[in-house]
Design an enzyme around this catalytic site. Structure first.
Site, PDB file in Angstrom:
ATOM      1  N   ASN A 181       4.683   7.486   2.852  1.00 49.73           N
ATOM      2  CA  ASN A 181       4.009   7.862   1.606  1.00 49.73           C
ATOM      3  C   ASN A 181       4.143   9.339   1.282  1.00 49.73           C
ATOM      4  O   ASN A 181       4.035   9.730   0.129  1.00 49.73           O
ATOM      5  CB  ASN A 181       2.526   7.479   1.660  1.00 49.73           C
TER       6      ASN A 181
ATOM      7  N   GLN B 184       4.329   1.487   0.146  1.00 53.75           N
ATOM      8  CA  GLN B 184       5.082   2.424  -0.713  1.00 53.75           C
ATOM      9  C   GLN B 184       6.477   1.908  -1.060  1.00 53.75           C
ATOM     10  O   GLN B 184       7.073   2.356  -2.040  1.00 53.75           O
ATOM     11  CB  GLN B 184       5.197   3.798  -0.036  1.00 53.75           C
TER      12      GLN B 184
ATOM     13  N   SER C 115       0.090  -3.261  -1.632  1.00 55.46           N
ATOM     14  CA  SER C 115      -1.125  -2.871  -2.337  1.00 55.46           C
ATOM     15  C   SER C 115      -0.852  -2.851  -3.839  1.00 55.46           C
ATOM     16  O   SER C 115       0.142  -2.263  -4.278  1.00 55.46           O
ATOM     17  CB  SER C 115      -1.554  -1.481  -1.864  1.00 55.46           C
TER      18      SER C 115
ATOM     19  N   HIS D  32      -2.364  -1.301  -6.386  1.00 53.25           N
ATOM     20  CA  HIS D  32      -2.481  -0.105  -7.225  1.00 53.25           C
ATOM     21  C   HIS D  32      -1.320   0.871  -7.067  1.00 53.25           C
ATOM     22  O   HIS D  32      -1.268   1.880  -7.765  1.00 53.25           O
ATOM     23  CB  HIS D  32      -3.842   0.586  -7.021  1.00 53.25           C
TER      24      HIS D  32
ATOM     25  N   CYS E 251      -5.314  10.648   1.211  1.00 53.58           N
ATOM     26  CA  CYS E 251      -6.347  10.649   2.242  1.00 53.58           C
ATOM     27  C   CYS E 251      -6.372  11.946   3.029  1.00 53.58           C
ATOM     28  O   CYS E 251      -7.395  12.319   3.559  1.00 53.58           O
ATOM     29  CB  CYS E 251      -6.130   9.478   3.189  1.00 53.58           C
TER      30      CYS E 251
HETATM   31  C1  LIG Z   1       1.736   3.668   3.168  1.00 50.77           C
HETATM   32  C2  LIG Z   1       0.342   3.286   2.756  1.00 50.77           C
HETATM   33  N1  LIG Z   1      -0.306   2.315   3.426  1.00 50.77           N
HETATM   34  C3  LIG Z   1      -1.529   1.924   3.091  1.00 50.77           C
HETATM   35  C4  LIG Z   1      -2.200   2.512   2.047  1.00 50.77           C
HETATM   36  C5  LIG Z   1      -3.582   2.038   1.721  1.00 50.77           C
HETATM   37  O1  LIG Z   1      -3.579   1.202   0.588  1.00 50.77           O
HETATM   38  P1  LIG Z   1      -4.953   0.936  -0.211  1.00 50.77           P
HETATM   39  O2  LIG Z   1      -5.267   2.188  -0.937  1.00 50.77           O
HETATM   40  O3  LIG Z   1      -4.635  -0.200  -1.122  1.00 50.77           O
HETATM   41  O4  LIG Z   1      -5.957   0.571   0.810  1.00 50.77           O
HETATM   42  C6  LIG Z   1      -1.580   3.531   1.322  1.00 50.77           C
HETATM   43  C7  LIG Z   1      -2.298   4.228   0.221  1.00 50.77           C
HETATM   44  O5  LIG Z   1      -2.052   5.404  -0.043  1.00 50.77           O
HETATM   45  C8  LIG Z   1      -0.272   3.923   1.674  1.00 50.77           C
HETATM   46  O6  LIG Z   1       0.371   4.885   1.021  1.00 50.77           O
END
Ligand SMILES: Cc1ncc(COP(=O)(O)O)c(C=O)c1O
Length: 395
Positions: A150, A178, A198, A200, A324
């Site tokens: 990401n 991603q 995911s 979004h 995050c």
């Molecule tokens: C590589 C990756 N995994 C998992 C997630 C988590 O996804 P969600 O926000 O739908 O919980 C993200 C979110 O930034 C991500 O970039």
């Protein structure tokens, strides 16, 4: 002020077609898909169609798709299911650059007594696959390796490593949150048992995720409750979001070509022009094997947070790491794992584009960011110190 949104790895705009597809499911078709009456049954039929659209995007069968609430839930369910299904095995392999959804869960399991091996990456963010394969043991319950990172956008060789892991009869999970919609994914060509998505991140709403479970994979549900999702995830379905995700997956399949041509060209223009106009910028990540929409640039000797604030004042939305890790002054674990030097790790900015970005927006960043960097460097004692140490120019 116009917003220039280049933070699509954090979240994406809901596509207008997705919103349009969802709206009737709030007000008109609000039946419970589990109901016996046809008002609910009609909704169940629409969920079935959405499930097929999701399956098509990754080359899966519809019955291999479980709807969840987010990528994090999918990751958690996958890893917990793998270890619960192999109770005699106590070893987990993951990488040093996973999203916190995988990283923090694995670290939590390590505290509970699991042995955890984290595979390193090199200075370009490429995975040390030899290290991974050498560390597989008969005690390994699960290998969890993200498809694409990401922050750096670097793509890992999932097809290749998952096949080898599979030959050892070890469960393989990949976080493809991603990668989906940006590069082609076909689970049939891989040894992947479990894969997370995911909504979004692909122009569907927040609050919807997917876990792919290959037919025959041992599985135990995380949310135990009703018989929804064939007993694999209890809880009444988030119908509007599922319908939206189905539409988003159809659109993603249509747009993958554009992601890899027009969006990639915009990303390359942004990156190349900034490198040309700003001295001492480094690219974090393997430029030859990255997501087409992502660039992580290290502006040496200044603070990423200051860059973000000054860009924000102009309406430019980017990120200093994953959503995050921003909010903490700790440099990102991904950039640290890549060994990005102290002088540029703090000044690293991630730009992540989408099909909604225009050339005009990219030109706006190219025009406005270099003066911001110059101004911040004037104020930076680290930059001043660096300049002082440079040999004087010849006569
Ligand atoms: C590589 C990756 N995994 C998992 C997630 C988590 O996804 P969600 O926000 O739908 O919980 C993200 C979110 O930034 C991500 O970039």
């Amino acid at each position: 002020m116009k917003t220039v949104y280049v933070d699509n790895n954090a979240t994406t705009r809901v596509a207008p077609q997705v919103l349009e597809a969802m709206l009737p499911y709030f007000s008109e078709y609000y039946g419970n898909p589990s109901s016996m009456h046809s008002f609910g049954g009609d909704v169940a039929a629409k969920i079935k169609a959405a499930r097929s659209a999701v399956a098509d995007l990754i080359g899966a069968a519809p019955e291999e798709i479980i709807f969840t609430s987010c990528g994090t839930e999918s990751d958690s369910t996958a890893i917990r299911a793998a270890i619960d299904s192999n109770p005699h095995k106590r070893h987990i392999i993951t990488t040093r650059v996973e999203h916190p959804a995988v990283k923090n869960l694995c670290e939590h399991l390590a505290k509970k007594g699991y042995r955890l091996t984290k595979v390193p990456v090199d200075c370009d963010g490429r995975l040390d696959t030899d290290f991974l394969l050498k560390n597989l043991t008969d005690d390994t319950a699960v290998v969890s390796v993200m498809w694409a990172n990401n922050e750096s956008g670097v793509i890992f060789p999932i097809e290749e490593i998952s096949q080898t892991v599979k030959e050892r009869n070890i469960t393989f999970h990949t976080d493809a949150v991603q990668a989906a919609g940006k590069i082609p994914i076909n689970v049939g060509r891989t040894g992947v048992d479990l894969l997370s998505l995911s909504g979004h991140k692909i122009h569907a709403p927040k609050g919807i995720g997917v876990l792919y479970v290959r037919k025959g994979t041992k599985f135990s549900p995380f949310l135990i409750g009703g018989h929804q999702e064939s007993g694999r995830r209890g809880g009444t379905e988030n119908v509007p979001a599922i319908i939206g995700l189905g539409k988003a997956c159809e659109l993603a399949a249509d747009h993958i070509e554009e992601e890899n041509t027009r969006v990639k060209a915009l990303r390359d223009k942004l990156e190349n022009e900034l490198i040309k106009r700003v001295p001492h910028v480094t690219v974090n990540g393997d430029r030859g094997c990255r997501l087409p929409n992502t660039t992580s640039l290290g502006f040496e000797y200044i603070e990423g947070e200051a860059i973000l604030l000054m860009m924000d004042a102009l309406g430019i939305c980017a990120s200093s790491g994953s959503a995050c890790t921003s909010g903490s002054l700790e440099p990102s674990h991904v950039l640290r794992a890549m060994g990005v030097p102290f002088t540029s790790v703090h000044g690293s900015i991630r730009f992540s584009l989408s099909i909604y970005n225009t050339e005009e927006e990219i030109d706006f960043i190219i025009e406005n960011l270099p003066p911001i960097i110059a101004r911040l460097r004037q104020l930076s004692p680290f930059w001043q110190d660096f300049i002082k140490k440079q040999p004087a120019a010849g006569p």
